[in-house]
Design a protein around this motif. Structure first.
Motif, PDB file in Angstrom:
ATOM      1  N   HIS A 174     101.193  17.074  67.467  1.00 39.08           N
ATOM      2  CA  HIS A 174     100.228  17.219  68.740  1.00 39.08           C
ATOM      3  C   HIS A 174      99.878  18.437  68.711  1.00 39.08           C
ATOM      4  N   LEU A 175      98.802  18.849  69.474  1.00 30.57           N
ATOM      5  CA  LEU A 175      97.908  20.062  69.319  1.00 30.57           C
ATOM      6  C   LEU A 175      97.673  20.607  71.008  1.00 30.57           C
ATOM      7  N   ILE A 176      97.837  21.682  71.009  1.00 30.62           N
ATOM      8  CA  ILE A 176      97.348  22.236  72.450  1.00 30.62           C
ATOM      9  C   ILE A 176      96.608  23.444  72.035  1.00 30.62           C
ATOM     10  N   ILE A 177      95.279  23.341  72.491  1.00 32.59           N
ATOM     11  CA  ILE A 177      94.103  24.317  71.844  1.00 32.59           C
ATOM     12  C   ILE A 177      93.720  25.105  73.249  1.00 32.59           C
ATOM     13  N   VAL A 178      93.599  26.375  72.985  1.00 36.16           N
ATOM     14  CA  VAL A 178      93.156  27.415  74.175  1.00 36.16           C
ATOM     15  C   VAL A 178      91.861  28.001  73.574  1.00 36.16           C
ATOM     16  N   GLY A 179      91.074  28.308  74.695  1.00 37.15           N
ATOM     17  CA  GLY A 179      90.092  29.187  74.234  1.00 37.15           C
ATOM     18  C   GLY A 179      89.768  30.314  75.388  1.00 37.15           C
TER      19      GLY A 179
ATOM     20  N   LEU B   6      91.708  24.024  76.425  1.00 35.82           N
ATOM     21  CA  LEU B   6      90.351  23.316  75.764  1.00 35.82           C
ATOM     22  C   LEU B   6      90.919  21.927  75.436  1.00 35.82           C
ATOM     23  N   ALA B   7      91.994  21.749  74.918  1.00 39.61           N
ATOM     24  CA  ALA B   7      92.581  20.227  74.494  1.00 39.61           C
ATOM     25  C   ALA B   7      93.930  20.180  74.630  1.00 39.61           C
ATOM     26  N   ASP B   8      94.682  19.160  75.091  1.00 43.33           N
ATOM     27  CA  ASP B   8      95.896  18.625  74.680  1.00 43.33           C
ATOM     28  C   ASP B   8      96.215  17.215  74.345  1.00 43.33           C
ATOM     29  N   THR B   9      96.079  17.225  72.839  1.00 43.41           N
ATOM     30  CA  THR B   9      95.800  15.906  72.444  1.00 43.41           C
ATOM     31  C   THR B   9      96.703  15.826  71.088  1.00 43.41           C
ATOM     32  N   THR B  10      96.461  14.723  70.311  1.00 45.70           N
ATOM     33  CA  THR B  10      97.166  14.769  68.744  1.00 45.70           C
ATOM     34  C   THR B  10      95.936  14.953  67.982  1.00 45.70           C
ATOM     35  N   VAL B  11      96.682  15.248  66.672  1.00 48.66           N
ATOM     36  CA  VAL B  11      95.599  15.551  65.606  1.00 48.66           C
ATOM     37  C   VAL B  11      94.695  14.287  65.292  1.00 48.66           C
TER      38      VAL B  11
ATOM     39  N   GLU C 294      93.763  12.146  67.362  1.00 48.68           N
ATOM     40  CA  GLU C 294      92.688  11.795  68.442  1.00 48.68           C
ATOM     41  C   GLU C 294      91.657  12.890  68.270  1.00 48.68           C
ATOM     42  N   LEU C 295      91.925  14.059  68.176  1.00 51.84           N
ATOM     43  CA  LEU C 295      91.010  15.182  67.895  1.00 51.84           C
ATOM     44  C   LEU C 295      89.967  15.046  67.062  1.00 51.84           C
ATOM     45  N   ILE C 296      90.509  14.449  65.880  1.00 51.37           N
ATOM     46  CA  ILE C 296      89.591  14.147  64.730  1.00 51.37           C
ATOM     47  C   ILE C 296      88.658  13.020  64.984  1.00 51.37           C
ATOM     48  N   ARG C 297      89.452  12.008  65.483  1.00 49.90           N
ATOM     49  CA  ARG C 297      88.564  10.770  66.096  1.00 49.90           C
ATOM     50  C   ARG C 297      87.418  11.283  66.941  1.00 49.90           C
ATOM     51  N   GLN C 298      87.651  11.948  67.893  1.00 47.27           N
ATOM     52  CA  GLN C 298      86.625  12.208  68.761  1.00 47.27           C
ATOM     53  C   GLN C 298      85.783  13.221  68.287  1.00 47.27           C
ATOM     54  N   SER C 299      86.037  13.830  67.103  1.00 47.39           N
ATOM     55  CA  SER C 299      84.674  14.472  66.631  1.00 47.39           C
ATOM     56  C   SER C 299      84.179  13.693  65.535  1.00 47.39           C
ATOM     57  N   GLY C 300      84.281  12.540  65.477  1.00 49.19           N
ATOM     58  CA  GLY C 300      83.616  11.480  64.665  1.00 49.19           C
ATOM     59  C   GLY C 300      84.053  11.284  63.427  1.00 49.19           C
TER      60      GLY C 300
ATOM     61  N   LEU D  88      85.167  22.169  68.735  1.00 43.24           N
ATOM     62  CA  LEU D  88      86.025  22.213  70.109  1.00 43.24           C
ATOM     63  C   LEU D  88      85.666  23.583  70.594  1.00 43.24           C
ATOM     64  N   THR D  89      85.829  24.628  69.698  1.00 44.79           N
ATOM     65  CA  THR D  89      86.023  25.863  70.192  1.00 44.79           C
ATOM     66  C   THR D  89      84.925  26.876  70.011  1.00 44.79           C
ATOM     67  N   ARG D  90      83.790  26.073  69.654  1.00 44.49           N
ATOM     68  CA  ARG D  90      82.372  26.987  69.338  1.00 44.49           C
ATOM     69  C   ARG D  90      82.090  27.858  70.504  1.00 44.49           C
ATOM     70  N   ASP D  91      82.067  27.469  71.808  1.00 45.49           N
ATOM     71  CA  ASP D  91      81.669  28.311  72.885  1.00 45.49           C
ATOM     72  C   ASP D  91      82.893  29.081  73.380  1.00 45.49           C
ATOM     73  N   ALA D  92      84.095  29.273  72.734  1.00 54.21           N
ATOM     74  CA  ALA D  92      85.146  30.208  73.108  1.00 54.21           C
ATOM     75  C   ALA D  92      85.372  31.030  72.177  1.00 54.21           C
ATOM     76  N   VAL D  93      84.765  31.296  71.162  1.00 51.09           N
ATOM     77  CA  VAL D  93      84.855  32.273  70.129  1.00 51.09           C
ATOM     78  C   VAL D  93      84.618  33.602  70.816  1.00 51.09           C
ATOM     79  N   GLU D  94      85.461  34.414  70.892  1.00 51.58           N
ATOM     80  CA  GLU D  94      85.279  35.952  71.465  1.00 51.58           C
ATOM     81  C   GLU D  94      84.445  36.854  70.435  1.00 51.58           C
ATOM     82  N   TYR D  95      85.151  36.857  69.133  1.00 47.77           N
ATOM     83  CA  TYR D  95      84.782  37.808  68.088  1.00 47.77           C
ATOM     84  C   TYR D  95      83.838  37.141  66.810  1.00 47.77           C
ATOM     85  N   HIS D  96      82.748  36.951  67.308  1.00 43.64           N
ATOM     86  CA  HIS D  96      81.809  36.321  65.974  1.00 43.64           C
ATOM     87  C   HIS D  96      81.583  37.372  64.983  1.00 43.64           C
ATOM     88  N   GLY D  97      81.530  36.698  63.718  1.00 42.39           N
ATOM     89  CA  GLY D  97      81.316  37.384  62.575  1.00 42.39           C
ATOM     90  C   GLY D  97      79.733  37.574  62.340  1.00 42.39           C
TER      91      GLY D  97
END
Ligand SMILES: Nc1ncnc2c1ncn2[C@@H]1O[C@H](COP(=O)(O)OP(=O)(O)OP(=O)(O)O)[C@@H](O)[C@H]1O
Length: 323
Positions: free
Chosen positions: A196-201, A206-211, A213-219, A291-300
């Motif tokens: 299971h995964l809990i993802i924050v940004g 951002l997501a409370d899901t299984t590994v 399901e997250l991969i399935r949702q991303s195509g 999923l976290t593209r818009d939630a990244v605080e520190y971009h290189g």
């Protein structure tokens, strides 16, 4: 079991954790993911009472950490590198912890063995490598034989053998029915360890899901198929839950909702020749980045060589067209 309800933490103007609701269940490894500064460490510190929430609450096994009579027996935590007296041996460190928490001496020997520290247990902790220090932190976390184990970046500093050991340890603790909550930036490792995964940004959930399901949702279940007659193939594949996309003039179609096998059988049934039939893999890393593209605080400001590879670009398109 860890339950967070509207859990929040502000530091002055900065909201580090923003109304988080989640439950970490026993019997599985739950990964806690998020870009740098997302609020993972702050959340973990609040779980074990090292920081006080400015809003909401978090409980471990039904009570706030401070309300437990014997907290070490309830939740074992490895947070940022522990400050251990450098002159003290691993054994003495663990033994002192055990003595002050009413934990029997034989448990000290058990955790030393469990973490593979037998050979160095009597050596000064100050001379420990990063990996050995990490093992000692884990030994301390497991000392009270807790039902809930929480580890912040536990594979940090471990060599490949250590990483494998950690993977087996975490899945083993979960198989014993414990609640295992682990933060990591190593996506490939999380994909192998966590169910299971809990993802924050930026402090938000951002997501409370299984590994899976997250991969399935991303195509991750998209099939690329190239055929002699894409228009006809598109017709024969159409059905409830099936999505087919493709550029006009191209032999290629992208299909979601059907397996490669089902597509192959349909095509054969209608005498449509196939030139290519591939299930496109999406890694947890790619799903996480999207999923976290818009939630990244520190971009290189550099681009990782190869990241813009044909495969990655293809996957990004797949996600777009499947959405
Ligand atoms: N004591 C503090 N005072 C002020 N701001 C803080 C404090 N602790 C954390 N923060 C800020 O809160 C935010 C969340 O930090 P936190 O360390 O919890 O993130 P994280 O997800 O653990 O990050 P990383 O993956 O880099 O360890 C960050 O913006 C951080 O700068």
């Amino acid at each position: 079991m860890i339950v967070a309800q509207q859990l929040s933490k502000r530091y002055g103007e900065k909201t580090a954790v923003d109304r988080l609701d989640f439950t970490v269940k026993p019997g599985m490894v739950t990964g806690f993911l998020g870009p740098n500064g997302a609020g993972k460490s702050t959340t973990m510190r609040m779980i074990v009472g090292l920081d006080a929430p400015t809003g909401g609450s978090v409980t471990v096994n039904g009570r706030r950490y401070a309300e437990h009579g014997a907290p070490l027996q309830e939740v074992g935590a490895l947070l940022e590198a522990k400050s251990i007296h450098p002159g003290r041996s691993a054994f003495n460190h663990l033994n002192t912890l055990a003595l002050t928490h009413g934990i029997p001496r034989r448990r000290v020997d058990e955790v030393i063995e469990l973490t593979g520290l037998q050979a160095v247990a009597r050596k000064r902790a100050g001379a420990f490598s990063l990996g050995m220090g990490q093992r000692l932190g884990i030994a301390a976390a497991l000392l009270g034989d807790p039902a809930t184990v929480m580890l912040d970046e536990p594979v940090n500093g471990l060599d490949p053998e250590g990483v494998l050991w950690m993977r087996n340890l975490l899945t083993g603790l979960a198989a014993e029915g414990r609640t295992v909550f682990v933060s990591s930036h190593l996506m490939s490792e999380m994909a192998l360890t966590a169910e299971h995964l809990i993802i924050v940004g930026r402090g938000r959930l951002l997501a409370d899901t299984t590994v899976k399901e997250l991969i399935r949702q991303s195509g991750g279940d998209t099939v690329k198929v190239a055929s002699s007659d894409p228009a006809r193939l598109r017709e024969v594949l159409a059905g409830p839950g099936v999505d087919v996309t493709g550029r006009s003039g191209s032999e290629e179609l992208l299909v979601t909702g059907l397996t490669a096998r089902a597509i192959g059988l349909k095509a054969a049934e209608h005498n449509i020749a196939l030139f290519e039939l591939v299930t496109k893999g999406v890694s947890l890393e790619e799903a996480f980045m999207e999923l976290t593209r818009d939630a990244v605080e520190y971009h290189g400001n550099t681009t990782t060589p190869g990241f813009e590879s044909a495969e990655s670009t293809e996957n990004a398109e797949t996600v777009g067209s499947a959405a």
